[in-house]
Design a protein around this motif. Structure first.
Motif, PDB file in Angstrom:
ATOM      1  N   ASN A   1     -14.897  -7.566   0.678  1.00  0.00           N
ATOM      2  CA  ASN A   1     -13.552  -7.132   1.027  1.00  0.00           C
ATOM      3  C   ASN A   1     -12.505  -7.548   0.010  1.00  0.00           C
ATOM      4  OD1 ASN A   1     -14.517  -6.419   3.723  1.00  0.00           O
ATOM      5  ND2 ASN A   1     -14.545  -8.625   4.121  1.00  0.00           N
TER       6      ASN A   1
ATOM      7  N   LEU B   1      -4.473   6.951  -3.497  1.00  0.00           N
ATOM      8  CA  LEU B   1      -5.074   5.624  -3.286  1.00  0.00           C
ATOM      9  C   LEU B   1      -5.860   5.191  -4.518  1.00  0.00           C
ATOM     10  CD1 LEU B   1      -5.614   3.167  -1.512  1.00  0.00           C
ATOM     11  CD2 LEU B   1      -7.619   4.355  -0.583  1.00  0.00           C
TER      12      LEU B   1
ATOM     13  N   SER C   1     -10.701   6.404  -1.659  1.00  0.00           N
ATOM     14  CA  SER C   1     -10.126   6.681  -2.984  1.00  0.00           C
ATOM     15  C   SER C   1     -10.592   8.016  -3.550  1.00  0.00           C
ATOM     16  CB  SER C   1     -10.541   5.612  -3.990  1.00  0.00           C
ATOM     17  OG  SER C   1      -9.790   4.446  -3.805  1.00  0.00           O
TER      18      SER C   1
ATOM     19  N   MET D   1     -12.657   1.382   0.938  1.00  0.00           N
ATOM     20  CA  MET D   1     -11.539   1.679   0.037  1.00  0.00           C
ATOM     21  C   MET D   1     -11.993   2.632  -1.079  1.00  0.00           C
ATOM     22  SD  MET D   1      -9.126  -1.430  -1.089  1.00  0.00           S
ATOM     23  CE  MET D   1      -7.502  -1.143  -1.763  1.00  0.00           C
ATOM     24  N   SER D   2     -13.185   2.398  -1.606  1.00  0.00           N
ATOM     25  CA  SER D   2     -13.717   3.264  -2.658  1.00  0.00           C
ATOM     26  C   SER D   2     -13.951   4.677  -2.125  1.00  0.00           C
ATOM     27  CB  SER D   2     -15.037   2.701  -3.193  1.00  0.00           C
ATOM     28  OG  SER D   2     -14.822   1.432  -3.761  1.00  0.00           O
TER      29      SER D   2
ATOM     30  N   LEU E   1      -8.370   2.120   6.575  1.00  0.00           N
ATOM     31  CA  LEU E   1      -8.462   1.190   5.449  1.00  0.00           C
ATOM     32  C   LEU E   1      -8.686  -0.254   5.895  1.00  0.00           C
ATOM     33  CD1 LEU E   1      -8.275   1.720   2.458  1.00  0.00           C
ATOM     34  CD2 LEU E   1      -5.839   1.217   2.548  1.00  0.00           C
TER      35      LEU E   1
ATOM     36  N   MET F   1       0.838  -1.205   0.000  1.00  0.00           N
ATOM     37  CA  MET F   1       0.000   0.000   0.000  1.00  0.00           C
ATOM     38  C   MET F   1       0.876   1.261   0.000  1.00  0.00           C
ATOM     39  SD  MET F   1      -3.214   0.552  -0.204  1.00  0.00           S
ATOM     40  CE  MET F   1      -3.738  -1.164   0.031  1.00  0.00           C
TER      41      MET F   1
ATOM     42  N   VAL G   1      -5.216   1.726  -6.523  1.00  0.00           N
ATOM     43  CA  VAL G   1      -6.239   0.711  -6.799  1.00  0.00           C
ATOM     44  C   VAL G   1      -6.288   0.402  -8.303  1.00  0.00           C
ATOM     45  CG1 VAL G   1      -8.725   0.216  -6.765  1.00  0.00           C
ATOM     46  CG2 VAL G   1      -7.637   1.266  -4.773  1.00  0.00           C
TER      47      VAL G   1
ATOM     48  N   PHE H   1     -14.113  -3.126   0.789  1.00  0.00           N
ATOM     49  CA  PHE H   1     -13.949  -2.450  -0.499  1.00  0.00           C
ATOM     50  C   PHE H   1     -14.735  -1.149  -0.576  1.00  0.00           C
ATOM     51  CE2 PHE H   1     -14.689  -1.937  -5.151  1.00  0.00           C
ATOM     52  CZ  PHE H   1     -13.369  -1.705  -5.494  1.00  0.00           C
TER      53      PHE H   1
ATOM     54  N   LEU I   1      -9.618  -5.566   3.947  1.00  0.00           N
ATOM     55  CA  LEU I   1      -9.812  -4.225   3.398  1.00  0.00           C
ATOM     56  C   LEU I   1     -11.236  -4.114   2.862  1.00  0.00           C
ATOM     57  CD1 LEU I   1      -6.540  -4.306   1.249  1.00  0.00           C
ATOM     58  CD2 LEU I   1      -6.792  -3.144   3.446  1.00  0.00           C
TER      59      LEU I   1
END
Lengths: 241, 241
Positions: free
Chosen positions: A60, A132, A126, A122-123, A38, A23, A136, A119, A117
DNA sequence: CGACACCTTGAAGAGGTTCAAGAAATGTGG
DNA sequence: CCACATTTCTTGAACCTCTTCAAGGTGTCG
């Protein structure tokens, strides 16, 4: 049998020794605060434990922290294809995004630990942290390139070339992680190697024996010593036609 | 020889008939304004023209509007592998993201037209419009799943099964686009089919002849009429072992 | 209409698979 | 900790699928 262990303690990429591999995302103080969210948890696995299996809902991605996983595509009629081997710092689960469910199985080949993680999280992050977002995108693109190289291997190489390419790839990835360039311990069976390379386990075994006879390798079960890496390179790069 | 034509006129997804297939992204008025900036131009191609080639810097994704493309991975030693055939509504170029340069070649198999999607612009808009972000993620994940299914095909199927699977996949994609389920015109040579399927062109030809003998297909050069799709399904789903 | 690319088919050969048996390593329960 | 069961690995021999090489046919495009 997902005999897992949760670690609800706060876990964080910023002080992880795999960070550069897994990462490598920088940012200002706000960004770093966002990135700290995260990972939702860590989970431990024993050999044979299933991280996810096909049909399961996708929520995830998973970062491998320690240990070794395989991913396997299975068809209704029972055919199986190992599609990858995954080690520390690598991300698995990308297959699940498109239909919100996994299309392959991920199984631990030895005792292992992963970071979870989520998702959606994470989005969200981002969108605030472009670095980030870029990471991705690159993760997914890397997977596509890797898969296309496997298509090349499976579509055009002979058994000997496939095994040579496989060994060089493995040892290169291990070397990036600080391990030897010449010694390796295979975490998978001949059958799993064969499935990955599109050949039978007997052929894998024969190719190991041939390489050993030619003085390219020393093979003692799963312990492999690469004596002549240049010979492996030559085998891979020779034109098949 | 990229003999291309630029169309600097304002082009837009919102009134495109491929939208549902290609860019099914909704949003409020602001979002739609942002999305209108997605396409920078359209370009026309003649058969054999190169959309991008390996080593070239990556800046854009491309949406196929009309016509047919192949993507090909090439190694330094001259080996080639066709990694995909791409038709209207499909996006190509995802391989370029990871290293900011393309790793394969994309070539038009017939006269074609594409929309140019500058990737930096796409990333920017993705941060404002979550539906686009999701769509980009799904695009890439779909490609990963597709590639893993090709690994399964290349790693575990016999020639007969490969060709059957290929034909069913093609005709299914054409059918989604409003074309016949039983008639198709191949846009690629036997050699390109063979490269894609990991078999030689002679084997492709023999399998076509065998299917024709068995009354499953009618084959006249590139014109294929599928008489018995269930037979093809049976061939694909039969366990190889 | 002629040149070139593409496709088909046959025959021989090679690479990999299948089947089988035994050896080595690993794990398990007493 | 050892004996036994199980899994994994190796090797041989026969077989089969696909490839290679070759020749002729068909279609296409300038």
């Amino acid at each position: 049998m997902p005999a897992t262990t949760f670690s609800p303690l706060k876990v964080n990429c910023s002080n992880c020794n795999l960070r550069d591999l897994c990462m490598p995302v920088e940012g200002d103080a706000d960004d770093m605060d966002a990135l700290a969210e995260l990972i939702s948890a860590r989970r431990k696995f024993k050999r044979g434990d299933v991280l996810y299996s096909h049909g399961e809902p996708f929520t995830n991605l998973y970062a491998v922290r320690t240990g070794f996983f395989k991913t396997v595509v299975t068809t209704p009629d029972g055919r199986e294809q190992v599609t990858g081997f995954h080690m520390a710092g690598e991300i698995v689960g990308l297959d699940g995004i498109v239909n919100d469910q996994h299309t392959c199985d991920a199984v631990a080949l030895e005792d292992a630990e992963i970071c979870v993680l989520p998702f959606s999280r994470m989005s969200d992050i981002s969108r605030q942290v472009p670095a980030l977002q870029t990471h991705v995108h690159k993760l997914m693109s890397r997977e596509i390139v890797r898969d296309q190289n496997m298509m090349l291997l499976l579509g055009s190489m002979r058994a000997e070339e496939r095994l040579a390419a496989f060994l060089l790839n493995l040892v290169q990835r291990l070397h990036v992680r600080g391990l030897s360039q010449s010694e390796l311990v295979l975490r998978m069976t001949r059958e799993e190697i064969g499935s990955y390379l599109g050949i039978k386990l007997e052929t894998v075994s024969r190719m190991f024996s041939r390489f050993a006879d030619e003085g390219i390798l020393e093979v003692r079960q799963r312990h492999v010593h690469i004596i002549d890496p240049e010979a492996l390179e030559r085998i891979v790069n020779q034109q098949g036609a």
